[in-house]
Design a protein around this motif. Sequence first.
Motif, PDB file in Angstrom:
ATOM      1  N   ASP A 187       0.874  -0.838  -0.174  1.00 26.37           N
ATOM      2  CA  ASP A 187       0.064  -0.015  -0.740  1.00 26.37           C
ATOM      3  C   ASP A 187       1.370   1.245  -0.255  1.00 26.37           C
ATOM      4  O   ASP A 187       1.387   1.429   1.057  1.00 26.37           O
ATOM      5  CB  ASP A 187      -1.009   0.279   1.215  1.00 26.37           C
ATOM      6  N   ARG A 188       0.800   2.033  -1.110  1.00 27.84           N
ATOM      7  CA  ARG A 188       1.892   3.233  -1.124  1.00 27.84           C
ATOM      8  C   ARG A 188       0.808   3.839  -1.922  1.00 27.84           C
ATOM      9  O   ARG A 188      -0.255   3.992  -2.067  1.00 27.84           O
ATOM     10  CB  ARG A 188       2.954   2.440  -2.204  1.00 27.84           C
ATOM     11  N   VAL A 189       1.758   5.028  -1.277  1.00 25.47           N
ATOM     12  CA  VAL A 189       0.722   7.167  -2.085  1.00 25.47           C
ATOM     13  C   VAL A 189       1.559   6.692  -3.641  1.00 25.47           C
ATOM     14  O   VAL A 189       2.819   5.823  -3.800  1.00 25.47           O
ATOM     15  CB  VAL A 189       1.575   8.097  -1.322  1.00 25.47           C
ATOM     16  N   LEU A 190       0.733   7.154  -4.450  1.00 24.12           N
ATOM     17  CA  LEU A 190       0.790   6.603  -5.613  1.00 24.12           C
ATOM     18  C   LEU A 190       0.744   7.931  -6.661  1.00 24.12           C
ATOM     19  O   LEU A 190       0.114   8.414  -6.447  1.00 24.12           O
ATOM     20  CB  LEU A 190      -0.258   6.759  -6.892  1.00 24.12           C
ATOM     21  N   SER A 191       2.020   8.391  -7.370  1.00 23.47           N
ATOM     22  CA  SER A 191       1.425  10.467  -7.603  1.00 23.47           C
ATOM     23  C   SER A 191       2.410  10.395  -9.169  1.00 23.47           C
ATOM     24  O   SER A 191       3.389   9.569  -9.561  1.00 23.47           O
ATOM     25  CB  SER A 191       2.262  11.042  -6.717  1.00 23.47           C
ATOM     26  N   THR A 192       1.439  10.977  -9.940  1.00 28.20           N
ATOM     27  CA  THR A 192       2.185  10.743 -11.900  1.00 28.20           C
ATOM     28  C   THR A 192       1.851  12.244 -12.258  1.00 28.20           C
ATOM     29  O   THR A 192       0.717  12.592 -11.738  1.00 28.20           O
ATOM     30  CB  THR A 192       1.997   9.749 -12.489  1.00 28.20           C
ATOM     31  N   CYS A 193       2.747  13.032 -13.606  1.00 30.22           N
ATOM     32  CA  CYS A 193       2.060  14.021 -13.800  1.00 30.22           C
ATOM     33  C   CYS A 193       2.187  13.169 -15.230  1.00 30.22           C
ATOM     34  O   CYS A 193       2.869  12.882 -16.065  1.00 30.22           O
ATOM     35  CB  CYS A 193       3.305  15.254 -14.074  1.00 30.22           C
ATOM     36  N   VAL A 194       0.658  13.613 -15.649  1.00 35.54           N
ATOM     37  CA  VAL A 194       0.741  12.614 -16.550  1.00 35.54           C
ATOM     38  C   VAL A 194       0.306  13.735 -18.130  1.00 35.54           C
ATOM     39  O   VAL A 194       0.073  14.332 -18.699  1.00 35.54           O
ATOM     40  CB  VAL A 194      -1.544  12.423 -16.641  1.00 35.54           C
ATOM     41  N   ASP A 195       1.033  12.998 -18.397  1.00 35.89           N
ATOM     42  CA  ASP A 195       1.084  12.878 -20.344  1.00 35.89           C
ATOM     43  C   ASP A 195       0.533  12.041 -20.736  1.00 35.89           C
ATOM     44  O   ASP A 195       0.777  11.043 -21.574  1.00 35.89           O
ATOM     45  CB  ASP A 195       2.548  13.142 -20.904  1.00 35.89           C
ATOM     46  N   ALA A 196      -0.870  12.590 -21.773  1.00 36.68           N
ATOM     47  CA  ALA A 196      -1.289  11.600 -22.073  1.00 36.68           C
ATOM     48  C   ALA A 196      -1.513  12.137 -24.002  1.00 36.68           C
ATOM     49  O   ALA A 196      -1.542  12.843 -24.846  1.00 36.68           O
ATOM     50  CB  ALA A 196      -2.571  11.139 -22.097  1.00 36.68           C
ATOM     51  N   THR A 197      -1.283  11.439 -24.772  1.00 33.04           N
ATOM     52  CA  THR A 197      -1.424  11.908 -26.595  1.00 33.04           C
ATOM     53  C   THR A 197      -2.102  10.472 -27.122  1.00 33.04           C
ATOM     54  O   THR A 197      -1.918   9.272 -27.213  1.00 33.04           O
ATOM     55  CB  THR A 197      -0.187  11.628 -27.352  1.00 33.04           C
ATOM     56  N   TRP A 198      -3.504  10.973 -28.262  1.00 30.10           N
ATOM     57  CA  TRP A 198      -3.660  10.142 -28.915  1.00 30.10           C
ATOM     58  C   TRP A 198      -3.836  10.490 -30.175  1.00 30.10           C
ATOM     59  O   TRP A 198      -4.365  11.466 -30.742  1.00 30.10           O
ATOM     60  CB  TRP A 198      -5.807  10.001 -28.222  1.00 30.10           C
ATOM     61  N   GLU A 199      -3.654   9.683 -30.737  1.00 30.95           N
ATOM     62  CA  GLU A 199      -3.399   9.786 -32.492  1.00 30.95           C
ATOM     63  C   GLU A 199      -4.579   9.677 -33.661  1.00 30.95           C
ATOM     64  O   GLU A 199      -5.118   8.093 -33.223  1.00 30.95           O
ATOM     65  CB  GLU A 199      -2.314   8.449 -33.320  1.00 30.95           C
ATOM     66  N   PHE A 200      -5.020   9.905 -34.114  1.00 26.78           N
ATOM     67  CA  PHE A 200      -6.325  10.051 -35.061  1.00 26.78           C
ATOM     68  C   PHE A 200      -5.826   9.343 -36.230  1.00 26.78           C
ATOM     69  O   PHE A 200      -5.074   9.710 -36.653  1.00 26.78           O
ATOM     70  CB  PHE A 200      -6.668  11.253 -35.983  1.00 26.78           C
ATOM     71  N   ASN A 201      -7.053   8.692 -36.525  1.00 28.21           N
ATOM     72  CA  ASN A 201      -6.477   8.578 -38.222  1.00 28.21           C
ATOM     73  C   ASN A 201      -7.754   8.690 -38.922  1.00 28.21           C
ATOM     74  O   ASN A 201      -8.680   8.354 -39.112  1.00 28.21           O
ATOM     75  CB  ASN A 201      -7.327   6.597 -37.873  1.00 28.21           C
ATOM     76  N   VAL A 202      -7.075   9.444 -39.717  1.00 28.91           N
ATOM     77  CA  VAL A 202      -7.883  10.433 -40.515  1.00 28.91           C
ATOM     78  C   VAL A 202      -7.314   9.872 -42.521  1.00 28.91           C
ATOM     79  O   VAL A 202      -6.092   9.901 -42.392  1.00 28.91           O
ATOM     80  CB  VAL A 202      -7.441  12.117 -40.524  1.00 28.91           C
ATOM     81  N   PRO A 203      -8.195   9.599 -42.872  1.00 36.81           N
ATOM     82  CA  PRO A 203      -8.182   9.104 -43.821  1.00 36.81           C
ATOM     83  C   PRO A 203      -7.873  10.670 -45.126  1.00 36.81           C
ATOM     84  O   PRO A 203      -7.896  11.371 -44.742  1.00 36.81           O
ATOM     85  CB  PRO A 203      -9.629   8.531 -44.377  1.00 36.81           C
ATOM     86  N   ALA A 204      -6.613  10.022 -45.679  1.00 33.89           N
ATOM     87  CA  ALA A 204      -6.367  11.178 -46.812  1.00 33.89           C
ATOM     88  C   ALA A 204      -8.088  11.757 -47.702  1.00 33.89           C
ATOM     89  O   ALA A 204      -8.491  11.590 -47.812  1.00 33.89           O
ATOM     90  CB  ALA A 204      -5.396  10.576 -47.915  1.00 33.89           C
ATOM     91  N   VAL A 205      -7.396  13.166 -48.082  1.00 36.17           N
ATOM     92  CA  VAL A 205      -9.086  13.980 -48.391  1.00 36.17           C
ATOM     93  C   VAL A 205      -8.295  15.078 -49.634  1.00 36.17           C
ATOM     94  O   VAL A 205      -7.329  15.215 -49.649  1.00 36.17           O
ATOM     95  CB  VAL A 205      -9.701  14.733 -47.400  1.00 36.17           C
ATOM     96  N   ASP A 206      -9.406  15.367 -50.624  1.00 38.07           N
ATOM     97  CA  ASP A 206      -8.845  16.180 -51.255  1.00 38.07           C
ATOM     98  C   ASP A 206      -8.940  17.355 -50.659  1.00 38.07           C
ATOM     99  O   ASP A 206      -9.872  17.323 -49.136  1.00 38.07           O
ATOM    100  CB  ASP A 206     -10.035  16.157 -52.343  1.00 38.07           C
ATOM    101  N   SER A 207      -8.758  18.569 -51.216  1.00 39.19           N
ATOM    102  CA  SER A 207      -8.418  19.482 -49.690  1.00 39.19           C
ATOM    103  C   SER A 207      -9.177  20.333 -49.847  1.00 39.19           C
ATOM    104  O   SER A 207      -9.196  20.418 -48.457  1.00 39.19           O
ATOM    105  CB  SER A 207      -7.178  20.373 -50.721  1.00 39.19           C
TER     106      SER A 207
END
Length: 315
Positions: A187-207
């Motif tokens: 049983d311990r103290v847990l502490s963190t400074c979160v960096d979270a990154t999410w990558e999107f799936n985007v299809p190639a499109v016309d301009s």
Amino acid sequence: MTATVNVYLDKQEYGKDKVRLLKVHKDTNVHRVDDLTIRCLLSGSSFTTSYTEASNKAVVATDSIKNTCYILAKSSKVVDTLELFAAELANHFLNTYGWVEGAHVTIIRHRWARMIIDGKEHNHSFWRDGDETRQTEIFIKRGPNCKGRRTIDLKSSIAGLLVLKTTGSSFEDFVRDEYTTLPEAKDRVLSTCVDATWEFNVPAVDSVNVLSTLGQIPFNTIYDSVRDVTCDIFAKDESASVQATLYKMAAKSINNWKWLERVSYALPNRHFFAVDLNYFRGTKNLQEHADVYQPVADPSGLITATVARSLSARL
Ligand SMILES: O=c1[nH]c(=O)c2[nH]c(=O)[nH]c2[nH]1
């Protein structure tokens, strides 16, 4: 004297960094704010000669790039959705300057929370409720063969979300050898400074379809959801390690959102060690007796991972 030519320009990007901008949304008397730091970088083979031959003929001044941020912030309807505003900016540079091949825009949003005055949310006063930021990074490129096509790399992040829990975290059964001094912790103290990154799936499109395609993705809801999932799992998980808790967080968001291809976390383990007070009249403060801890800023553990959608889940 000219330099010897056994070298070539391998890659380049240039533009303006740290463009600071506050957009106040005054559509009603309940004002909203977006406090942003923007980086816009342009690239393309036409810029090669600005490095190699001192020719500025193709160079859009970084000062003009900065001005563009303010001008688009004035007309834009989507500043409050970082991903769409970043796409608007990147698209603008590609549409306006035919020789720009890639536009790379990063936006950081700084926090302003509404003040509670006389028990009510105030219409136009805010306070900084932490250093956590929301960020997005988009890289739009002209299609290599078809100039009207655009490929889009897009990812968003939470950076600097500082969290701590006082129980519900253990770390046991790790390698014990002649290098080990760390006791097992039930049983311990847990502490963190979160960096979270999410990558999107985007299809190639016309301009012409860049903004309408991206407009279908609920970016603000996804941001709220990833943040909620992070906090929910952090709080509720009976954590066996930072690694195991991280994996649950990332997997949950990928399962929640079909748009997400990969989710990464970087979680420093900010240690809080129970202080051994035995020297003072045999005071018990270790293991199950601990309630006085010493935070140790450095060194910290650092646990990182990227969780990706498996191929079968894409079918
Ligand atoms: O959750 C943890 N993971 C580790 O890999 C580790 N190593 C360590 O010393 N403490 C911890 N805690």
